[in-house]
Design a protein around this motif. Sequence first.
Motif, short mmCIF file in Angstrom:
data_model
loop_
_atom_site.label_atom_id
_atom_site.label_comp_id
_atom_site.label_asym_id
_atom_site.label_seq_id
_atom_site.Cartn_x
_atom_site.Cartn_y
_atom_site.Cartn_z
N THR A 1 73.38 24.64 93.24
CA THR A 1 72.57 25.52 94.07
C THR A 1 73.45 26.56 94.75
O THR A 1 73.13 27.74 94.78
CB THR A 1 71.79 24.71 95.12
OG1 THR A 1 70.97 23.76 94.44
CG2 THR A 1 70.92 25.61 95.98
N ASP A 2 74.60 26.12 95.27
CA ASP A 2 75.53 27.06 95.91
C ASP A 2 76.03 28.10 94.91
O ASP A 2 76.12 29.28 95.24
CB ASP A 2 76.71 26.31 96.53
CG ASP A 2 76.30 25.47 97.73
OD1 ASP A 2 75.20 25.72 98.28
OD2 ASP A 2 77.07 24.56 98.10
N ALA A 3 76.34 27.66 93.70
CA ALA A 3 76.82 28.59 92.68
C ALA A 3 75.73 29.60 92.32
O ALA A 3 76.01 30.79 92.16
CB ALA A 3 77.27 27.83 91.43
N ILE A 4 74.52 29.11 92.21
CA ILE A 4 73.41 30.01 91.89
C ILE A 4 73.22 31.02 93.00
O ILE A 4 73.09 32.22 92.76
CB ILE A 4 72.11 29.20 91.64
CG1 ILE A 4 72.24 28.40 90.35
CG2 ILE A 4 70.91 30.12 91.59
CD1 ILE A 4 71.14 27.37 90.16
N GLN A 5 73.21 30.53 94.24
CA GLN A 5 72.99 31.44 95.37
C GLN A 5 74.14 32.43 95.52
O GLN A 5 73.91 33.58 95.89
CB GLN A 5 72.77 30.63 96.64
CG GLN A 5 71.42 29.93 96.62
CD GLN A 5 71.16 29.09 97.87
OE1 GLN A 5 72.05 28.87 98.67
NE2 GLN A 5 69.92 28.64 98.01
N ALA A 6 75.37 32.01 95.22
CA ALA A 6 76.51 32.92 95.31
C ALA A 6 76.40 34.04 94.28
O ALA A 6 76.87 35.15 94.51
CB ALA A 6 77.82 32.16 95.12
N ALA A 7 75.79 33.76 93.14
CA ALA A 7 75.65 34.76 92.08
C ALA A 7 74.47 35.69 92.30
O ALA A 7 74.32 36.67 91.58
CB ALA A 7 75.51 34.05 90.74
N MET A 8 73.66 35.40 93.29
CA MET A 8 72.47 36.22 93.53
C MET A 8 72.81 37.43 94.38
O MET A 8 73.52 37.33 95.37
CB MET A 8 71.39 35.37 94.23
CG MET A 8 70.82 34.31 93.33
SD MET A 8 69.67 33.15 94.09
CE MET A 8 68.78 34.07 95.26
N PRO A 9 72.28 38.59 94.01
CA PRO A 9 72.54 39.80 94.80
C PRO A 9 71.82 39.79 96.14
O PRO A 9 72.19 40.50 97.05
CB PRO A 9 72.02 40.93 93.91
CG PRO A 9 70.98 40.27 93.05
CD PRO A 9 71.44 38.84 92.86
N SER A 10 70.78 39.00 96.24
CA SER A 10 70.03 38.89 97.49
C SER A 10 69.61 37.43 97.67
O SER A 10 69.63 36.66 96.71
CB SER A 10 68.82 39.82 97.47
OG SER A 10 67.99 39.52 96.37
N PRO A 11 69.23 37.05 98.88
CA PRO A 11 68.87 35.66 99.11
C PRO A 11 67.62 35.25 98.33
O PRO A 11 66.83 36.11 97.92
CB PRO A 11 68.62 35.59 100.62
CG PRO A 11 68.60 36.97 101.12
CD PRO A 11 69.13 37.88 100.06
N PRO A 12 67.45 33.95 98.12
CA PRO A 12 66.26 33.48 97.41
C PRO A 12 65.00 33.81 98.21
O PRO A 12 65.06 34.02 99.42
CB PRO A 12 66.47 31.97 97.29
CG PRO A 12 67.49 31.62 98.30
CD PRO A 12 68.30 32.85 98.56
N ILE A 13 63.89 33.85 97.51
CA ILE A 13 62.61 34.13 98.16
C ILE A 13 61.73 32.88 98.11
O ILE A 13 61.88 32.05 97.23
CB ILE A 13 61.89 35.35 97.54
CG1 ILE A 13 61.56 35.11 96.07
CG2 ILE A 13 62.72 36.61 97.73
CD1 ILE A 13 60.71 36.20 95.45
N SER A 14 60.82 32.78 99.04
CA SER A 14 59.93 31.62 99.13
C SER A 14 58.88 31.66 98.03
O SER A 14 58.65 32.70 97.40
CB SER A 14 59.23 31.61 100.48
OG SER A 14 58.30 32.69 100.55
N GLY A 15 58.22 30.52 97.84
CA GLY A 15 57.12 30.46 96.88
C GLY A 15 56.01 31.43 97.25
O GLY A 15 55.40 32.05 96.37
N GLY A 16 55.74 31.58 98.54
CA GLY A 16 54.72 32.52 98.99
C GLY A 16 55.10 33.96 98.66
O GLY A 16 54.25 34.75 98.22
N ALA A 17 56.37 34.29 98.86
CA ALA A 17 56.83 35.65 98.53
C ALA A 17 56.80 35.87 97.02
O ALA A 17 56.45 36.97 96.55
CB ALA A 17 58.24 35.88 99.07
N ALA A 18 57.12 34.84 96.24
CA ALA A 18 57.03 34.94 94.78
C ALA A 18 55.58 35.17 94.36
O ALA A 18 55.29 35.99 93.49
CB ALA A 18 57.60 33.69 94.12
N ALA A 19 54.65 34.44 94.99
CA ALA A 19 53.23 34.61 94.70
C ALA A 19 52.79 36.04 95.01
O ALA A 19 52.03 36.65 94.24
CB ALA A 19 52.40 33.61 95.49
#
Length: 192
Positions: free
Chosen positions: A16-34
């Motif tokens: 999870t840390d590796a994935i988040q480090a590779a992301m240009p922006s923070p993850p978004i919530s399920g509601g924001a994805a919806a």
Amino acid sequence: MPPSRWSRAAAEAMDTDAIQAAMPSPPISGGAAADRIADALGTPNVIGEKAAVTAFVVRRFVDRGLLADLSANPDGTLHHPDQVDQVCRRKDLADLVAADTPLGPEQAAARLRVRRADFDHMVRLGWVRSPQSIEVRFGTSRAGAVDVALYTTASVDAIPAAHPEVDWEQLRAVEKGRRSPLASLRPAPAPA
């Protein structure tokens, strides 16, 4: 925590840390994805109105392997924004959302054009399963709260084809107050 559990948890945390480090922006919530999916369909979710796409649909997309859940929280999901945008570009997005739209038991029965009692027998027989339930409150007290099972539209639509042994026209013609023809059926034994 036993060492094997700690090792697994540590490995998952590192992933999870590796994935988040590779992301240009923070993850978004399920509601924001919806909300992003609804926008992509041209039916934006509007505060105060019934949502066109809900977090229930996003969870089904996770179940289908279309989205990864970056959260270990059972009450919510987090998603890579680029992955959500990739899903939003799918040509079959509207069909996927329609298939995964939630139906309550009353809505499912209406969609099948049967009585609620008949649909309850279908659930008892294991013909359809609820991937999630929601708590519905009546009034302001938790004492008035009940869990309501939700079903995907696709799973409800699949019932008649999966059970051709049922005379669907006869079932749909049973009058209120009459015993359901499904009442005498027994669930199939669970596979060993």
